[in-house]
Design a protein around this motif. Structure first.
Motif, PDB file in Angstrom:
ATOM      1  N   VAL A 193      96.146  74.104  39.633  1.00 52.63           N
ATOM      2  CA  VAL A 193      95.846  74.414  38.282  1.00 52.63           C
ATOM      3  C   VAL A 193      95.945  76.268  38.399  1.00 52.63           C
ATOM      4  O   VAL A 193      94.907  76.861  39.089  1.00 52.63           O
ATOM      5  N   ALA A 194      96.953  76.770  38.216  1.00 56.58           N
ATOM      6  CA  ALA A 194      97.111  78.211  38.470  1.00 56.58           C
ATOM      7  C   ALA A 194      98.504  78.609  37.467  1.00 56.58           C
ATOM      8  O   ALA A 194      98.864  77.842  36.853  1.00 56.58           O
ATOM      9  N   LYS A 195      98.597  79.865  37.491  1.00 59.02           N
ATOM     10  CA  LYS A 195      99.918  80.319  36.946  1.00 59.02           C
ATOM     11  C   LYS A 195     100.711  81.180  38.087  1.00 59.02           C
ATOM     12  O   LYS A 195      99.936  81.718  39.050  1.00 59.02           O
ATOM     13  N   GLU A 219     102.197  72.315  31.650  1.00 58.38           N
ATOM     14  CA  GLU A 219     101.239  72.893  30.546  1.00 58.38           C
ATOM     15  C   GLU A 219      99.990  73.155  31.503  1.00 58.38           C
ATOM     16  O   GLU A 219      99.187  74.247  31.487  1.00 58.38           O
ATOM     17  N   GLU A 220      99.607  72.154  32.224  1.00 62.40           N
ATOM     18  CA  GLU A 220      98.228  72.127  32.866  1.00 62.40           C
ATOM     19  C   GLU A 220      98.333  72.777  34.359  1.00 62.40           C
ATOM     20  O   GLU A 220      97.245  73.082  34.759  1.00 62.40           O
ATOM     21  N   ALA A 221      99.396  72.747  35.226  1.00 69.65           N
ATOM     22  CA  ALA A 221      99.037  72.722  36.521  1.00 69.65           C
ATOM     23  C   ALA A 221     100.570  73.065  37.165  1.00 69.65           C
ATOM     24  O   ALA A 221     101.558  73.240  36.245  1.00 69.65           O
ATOM     25  N   ASN A 238      99.156  69.635  43.474  1.00 66.50           N
ATOM     26  CA  ASN A 238      99.226  70.186  42.043  1.00 66.50           C
ATOM     27  C   ASN A 238      98.069  71.112  41.932  1.00 66.50           C
ATOM     28  O   ASN A 238      97.065  70.878  42.448  1.00 66.50           O
ATOM     29  N   TYR A 298     103.176  71.941  40.049  1.00 63.46           N
ATOM     30  CA  TYR A 298     103.582  71.278  41.272  1.00 63.46           C
ATOM     31  C   TYR A 298     104.228  71.777  42.015  1.00 63.46           C
ATOM     32  O   TYR A 298     105.424  72.326  41.946  1.00 63.46           O
ATOM     33  N   SER A 344      94.637  81.410  40.078  1.00 65.54           N
ATOM     34  CA  SER A 344      93.988  80.409  39.590  1.00 65.54           C
ATOM     35  C   SER A 344      93.609  80.613  38.082  1.00 65.54           C
ATOM     36  O   SER A 344      93.320  81.890  37.677  1.00 65.54           O
ATOM     37  N   LEU A 345      93.559  79.405  37.604  1.00 61.04           N
ATOM     38  CA  LEU A 345      93.325  79.502  36.063  1.00 61.04           C
ATOM     39  C   LEU A 345      91.675  78.872  35.564  1.00 61.04           C
ATOM     40  O   LEU A 345      91.383  79.037  34.909  1.00 61.04           O
ATOM     41  N   LYS A 346      91.169  78.609  37.224  1.00 60.81           N
ATOM     42  CA  LYS A 346      89.787  78.063  36.908  1.00 60.81           C
ATOM     43  C   LYS A 346      88.856  78.928  36.797  1.00 60.81           C
ATOM     44  O   LYS A 346      89.099  80.168  37.372  1.00 60.81           O
TER      45      LYS A 346
END
Lengths: 64, 64
Positions: free
Chosen positions: B45-47, B29-31, B43, B33, B62-64
């Motif tokens: 943080v992206a899609k 859900e969050e990251a 790890n 791996y 990136s999702l940031k």
């Protein structure tokens, strides 16, 4: 060549081959587009569970 | 061997290599791996934007 076989996993953990020799995988909000080296294409309502590229394996889980 | 290189794409469309020779990719859900054949792990943080396995290329955004 470095394609992968794309499998769908059911609730029991069993795998069904969805498409072999897949080159391109493009996720979108609603589905995952997969295309193999023979030009076969599928849109699958699923999420990616895991990819094991050395094993040529991509495992999807249905969202339906 | 059939690993892929994982790249991060920025807003301009430029690619930066994140990790080479990646074998395993496991989204949560969050990251995401990623682990390569040398045992290096990240790890991110992206899609997943796109995978081109014949080109050994996985592109993340990136999702940031």
């Amino acid at each position: 060549m470095c394609e992968a076989n794309v499998y769908m996993e059911n609730e029991k953990g069993d795998l069904t081959l969805l498409l072999d020799s897949v080159d391109k995988v493009i996720p979108s909000e609603e589905a995952i587009y997969i295309e193999n080296i023979f030009g076969e294409r599928k849109n699958v309502v699923a999420k990616i569970k895991e990819m094991q590229l050395v094993e040529h394996k991509i495992i999807l889980q249905s969202l339906k």
